[in-house]
Design a protein around this motif. Structure first.
Motif, PDB file in Angstrom:
ATOM      1  N   HIS A   5       0.854  -1.182   0.000  1.00 27.51           N
ATOM      2  CA  HIS A   5       0.000   0.000   0.000  1.00 27.51           C
ATOM      3  C   HIS A   5       0.897   1.242   0.000  1.00 27.51           C
ATOM      4  O   HIS A   5       1.940   1.258   0.660  1.00 27.51           O
ATOM      5  CB  HIS A   5      -0.895  -0.015   1.241  1.00 27.51           C
ATOM      6  CG  HIS A   5      -1.953   1.026   1.201  1.00 27.51           C
ATOM      7  ND1 HIS A   5      -1.718   2.337   1.542  1.00 27.51           N
ATOM      8  CD2 HIS A   5      -3.255   0.944   0.841  1.00 27.51           C
ATOM      9  CE1 HIS A   5      -2.834   3.028   1.412  1.00 27.51           C
ATOM     10  NE2 HIS A   5      -3.778   2.197   0.977  1.00 27.51           N
ATOM     11  N   PRO A   6       0.525   2.297  -0.726  1.00 26.72           N
ATOM     12  CA  PRO A   6       1.339   3.513  -0.772  1.00 26.72           C
ATOM     13  C   PRO A   6       1.664   4.096   0.605  1.00 26.72           C
ATOM     14  O   PRO A   6       2.765   4.609   0.815  1.00 26.72           O
ATOM     15  CB  PRO A   6       0.495   4.490  -1.600  1.00 26.72           C
ATOM     16  CG  PRO A   6      -0.313   3.609  -2.478  1.00 26.72           C
ATOM     17  CD  PRO A   6      -0.617   2.388  -1.648  1.00 26.72           C
ATOM     18  N   ALA A   7       0.745   3.992   1.543  1.00 25.79           N
ATOM     19  CA  ALA A   7       1.010   4.519   2.889  1.00 25.79           C
ATOM     20  C   ALA A   7       2.130   3.734   3.564  1.00 25.79           C
ATOM     21  O   ALA A   7       2.967   4.309   4.272  1.00 25.79           O
ATOM     22  CB  ALA A   7      -0.258   4.474   3.741  1.00 25.79           C
ATOM     23  N   VAL A   8       2.164   2.428   3.338  1.00 26.18           N
ATOM     24  CA  VAL A   8       3.224   1.590   3.907  1.00 26.18           C
ATOM     25  C   VAL A   8       4.554   1.959   3.263  1.00 26.18           C
ATOM     26  O   VAL A   8       5.567   2.132   3.949  1.00 26.18           O
ATOM     27  CB  VAL A   8       2.903   0.088   3.709  1.00 26.18           C
ATOM     28  CG1 VAL A   8       4.086  -0.777   4.114  1.00 26.18           C
ATOM     29  CG2 VAL A   8       1.658  -0.287   4.489  1.00 26.18           C
ATOM     30  N   LEU A   9       4.569   2.071   1.944  1.00 27.02           N
ATOM     31  CA  LEU A   9       5.798   2.460   1.248  1.00 27.02           C
ATOM     32  C   LEU A   9       6.294   3.815   1.717  1.00 27.02           C
ATOM     33  O   LEU A   9       7.494   3.998   1.945  1.00 27.02           O
ATOM     34  CB  LEU A   9       5.566   2.495  -0.271  1.00 27.02           C
ATOM     35  CG  LEU A   9       5.497   1.163  -0.978  1.00 27.02           C
ATOM     36  CD1 LEU A   9       5.182   1.371  -2.455  1.00 27.02           C
ATOM     37  CD2 LEU A   9       6.777   0.378  -0.813  1.00 27.02           C
ATOM     38  N   ASP A  10       5.377   4.749   1.866  1.00 27.51           N
ATOM     39  CA  ASP A  10       5.746   6.090   2.316  1.00 27.51           C
ATOM     40  C   ASP A  10       6.417   6.034   3.687  1.00 27.51           C
ATOM     41  O   ASP A  10       7.462   6.663   3.897  1.00 27.51           O
ATOM     42  CB  ASP A  10       4.519   6.994   2.353  1.00 27.51           C
ATOM     43  CG  ASP A  10       4.864   8.437   2.646  1.00 27.51           C
ATOM     44  OD1 ASP A  10       5.885   8.934   2.125  1.00 27.51           O
ATOM     45  OD2 ASP A  10       4.113   9.082   3.398  1.00 27.51           O
ATOM     46  N   ASN A  11       5.850   5.268   4.601  1.00 26.76           N
ATOM     47  CA  ASN A  11       6.439   5.146   5.944  1.00 26.76           C
ATOM     48  C   ASN A  11       7.816   4.503   5.893  1.00 26.76           C
ATOM     49  O   ASN A  11       8.736   4.945   6.582  1.00 26.76           O
ATOM     50  CB  ASN A  11       5.519   4.341   6.865  1.00 26.76           C
ATOM     51  CG  ASN A  11       4.270   5.099   7.236  1.00 26.76           C
ATOM     52  OD1 ASN A  11       4.212   6.321   7.150  1.00 26.76           O
ATOM     53  ND2 ASN A  11       3.253   4.374   7.648  1.00 26.76           N
ATOM     54  N   LEU A  12       7.971   3.457   5.092  1.00 28.21           N
ATOM     55  CA  LEU A  12       9.266   2.784   4.978  1.00 28.21           C
ATOM     56  C   LEU A  12      10.325   3.711   4.394  1.00 28.21           C
ATOM     57  O   LEU A  12      11.443   3.792   4.902  1.00 28.21           O
ATOM     58  CB  LEU A  12       9.128   1.525   4.111  1.00 28.21           C
ATOM     59  CG  LEU A  12       8.302   0.384   4.673  1.00 28.21           C
ATOM     60  CD1 LEU A  12       8.041  -0.668   3.600  1.00 28.21           C
ATOM     61  CD2 LEU A  12       8.994  -0.232   5.885  1.00 28.21           C
ATOM     62  N   VAL A  13       9.967   4.407   3.323  1.00 29.75           N
ATOM     63  CA  VAL A  13      10.906   5.331   2.684  1.00 29.75           C
ATOM     64  C   VAL A  13      11.284   6.447   3.651  1.00 29.75           C
ATOM     65  O   VAL A  13      12.456   6.802   3.779  1.00 29.75           O
ATOM     66  CB  VAL A  13      10.315   5.911   1.377  1.00 29.75           C
ATOM     67  CG1 VAL A  13      11.154   7.060   0.850  1.00 29.75           C
ATOM     68  CG2 VAL A  13      10.177   4.819   0.331  1.00 29.75           C
ATOM     69  N   GLU A  14      10.299   6.987   4.335  1.00 30.68           N
ATOM     70  CA  GLU A  14      10.549   8.082   5.271  1.00 30.68           C
ATOM     71  C   GLU A  14      11.475   7.638   6.409  1.00 30.68           C
ATOM     72  O   GLU A  14      12.418   8.345   6.759  1.00 30.68           O
ATOM     73  CB  GLU A  14       9.236   8.614   5.833  1.00 30.68           C
ATOM     74  CG  GLU A  14       9.420   9.836   6.707  1.00 30.68           C
ATOM     75  CD  GLU A  14       8.087  10.413   7.166  1.00 30.68           C
ATOM     76  OE1 GLU A  14       8.053  10.934   8.289  1.00 30.68           O
ATOM     77  OE2 GLU A  14       7.108  10.331   6.411  1.00 30.68           O
ATOM     78  N   GLU A  15      11.209   6.468   6.971  1.00 27.15           N
ATOM     79  CA  GLU A  15      12.048   5.988   8.062  1.00 27.15           C
ATOM     80  C   GLU A  15      13.475   5.712   7.589  1.00 27.15           C
ATOM     81  O   GLU A  15      14.442   6.086   8.245  1.00 27.15           O
ATOM     82  CB  GLU A  15      11.461   4.724   8.697  1.00 27.15           C
ATOM     83  CG  GLU A  15      12.254   4.258   9.898  1.00 27.15           C
ATOM     84  CD  GLU A  15      11.663   3.057  10.611  1.00 27.15           C
ATOM     85  OE1 GLU A  15      12.322   2.568  11.540  1.00 27.15           O
ATOM     86  OE2 GLU A  15      10.553   2.607  10.246  1.00 27.15           O
ATOM     87  N   TYR A  16      13.606   5.077   6.424  1.00 28.67           N
ATOM     88  CA  TYR A  16      14.943   4.791   5.899  1.00 28.67           C
ATOM     89  C   TYR A  16      15.693   6.099   5.618  1.00 28.67           C
ATOM     90  O   TYR A  16      16.861   6.248   5.987  1.00 28.67           O
ATOM     91  CB  TYR A  16      14.865   3.932   4.637  1.00 28.67           C
ATOM     92  CG  TYR A  16      16.214   3.436   4.204  1.00 28.67           C
ATOM     93  CD1 TYR A  16      16.755   2.281   4.755  1.00 28.67           C
ATOM     94  CD2 TYR A  16      16.977   4.128   3.269  1.00 28.67           C
ATOM     95  CE1 TYR A  16      18.004   1.830   4.388  1.00 28.67           C
ATOM     96  CE2 TYR A  16      18.230   3.692   2.896  1.00 28.67           C
ATOM     97  CZ  TYR A  16      18.738   2.533   3.461  1.00 28.67           C
ATOM     98  OH  TYR A  16      19.987   2.092   3.100  1.00 28.67           O
ATOM     99  N   ALA A  17      15.030   7.058   4.975  1.00 27.21           N
ATOM    100  CA  ALA A  17      15.667   8.342   4.660  1.00 27.21           C
ATOM    101  C   ALA A  17      16.079   9.080   5.931  1.00 27.21           C
ATOM    102  O   ALA A  17      17.146   9.706   5.975  1.00 27.21           O
ATOM    103  CB  ALA A  17      14.722   9.201   3.826  1.00 27.21           C
ATOM    104  N   THR A  18      15.266   9.007   6.968  1.00 24.37           N
ATOM    105  CA  THR A  18      15.594   9.648   8.243  1.00 24.37           C
ATOM    106  C   THR A  18      16.844   9.021   8.851  1.00 24.37           C
ATOM    107  O   THR A  18      17.748   9.728   9.308  1.00 24.37           O
ATOM    108  CB  THR A  18      14.413   9.542   9.230  1.00 24.37           C
ATOM    109  OG1 THR A  18      13.284  10.210   8.663  1.00 24.37           O
ATOM    110  CG2 THR A  18      14.754  10.163  10.573  1.00 24.37           C
ATOM    111  N   LEU A  19      16.907   7.695   8.848  1.00 23.17           N
ATOM    112  CA  LEU A  19      18.083   7.025   9.400  1.00 23.17           C
ATOM    113  C   LEU A  19      19.344   7.351   8.602  1.00 23.17           C
ATOM    114  O   LEU A  19      20.409   7.558   9.175  1.00 23.17           O
ATOM    115  CB  LEU A  19      17.849   5.512   9.462  1.00 23.17           C
ATOM    116  CG  LEU A  19      16.816   5.060  10.491  1.00 23.17           C
ATOM    117  CD1 LEU A  19      16.554   3.565  10.361  1.00 23.17           C
ATOM    118  CD2 LEU A  19      17.269   5.407  11.902  1.00 23.17           C
ATOM    119  N   VAL A  20      19.226   7.426   7.284  1.00 22.09           N
ATOM    120  CA  VAL A  20      20.377   7.796   6.453  1.00 22.09           C
ATOM    121  C   VAL A  20      20.808   9.224   6.765  1.00 22.09           C
ATOM    122  O   VAL A  20      22.002   9.508   6.921  1.00 22.09           O
ATOM    123  CB  VAL A  20      20.050   7.624   4.952  1.00 22.09           C
ATOM    124  CG1 VAL A  20      21.116   8.265   4.083  1.00 22.09           C
ATOM    125  CG2 VAL A  20      19.907   6.150   4.609  1.00 22.09           C
ATOM    126  N   ALA A  21      19.848  10.132   6.883  1.00 23.16           N
ATOM    127  CA  ALA A  21      20.168  11.533   7.178  1.00 23.16           C
ATOM    128  C   ALA A  21      20.864  11.680   8.524  1.00 23.16           C
ATOM    129  O   ALA A  21      21.698  12.570   8.710  1.00 23.16           O
ATOM    130  CB  ALA A  21      18.901  12.376   7.151  1.00 23.16           C
TER     131      ALA A  21
END
Length: 75
Positions: A5-21
């Protein structure tokens, strides 16, 4: 292939990007394990083999994505 689901993908991408940042890959084993888990989940959800490709594929499936745009979507 099952699609996340797009909401799940959005959360995964956001969390991964935050950890990378936050340079979490230089952190402790629990944080690195979470990044690995997110990478595997994103790869599985997008049918890709590496995290960079998975992030691009996930972003293209999010609402408002344009085919030529592989950057992060504006919040």
């Amino acid at each position: 292939m099952l699609m996340a689901h797009p909401a799940v993908l959005d959360n995964l991408v956001e969390e991964y990007a935050t950890l990378v940042a936050l340079h979490a890959e230089e952190g402790g084993p629990e944080v690195r394990a979470r990044m690995d888990e997110l990478a595997r989940t994103l790869c599985t959800a997008t049918g890709t083999a590496d995290i960079d490709t998975a992030l691009v594929a996930a972003r293209h499936r999010l609402p408002g994505a344009r085919p030529e745009d592989d950057s992060l979507l504006a919040a």
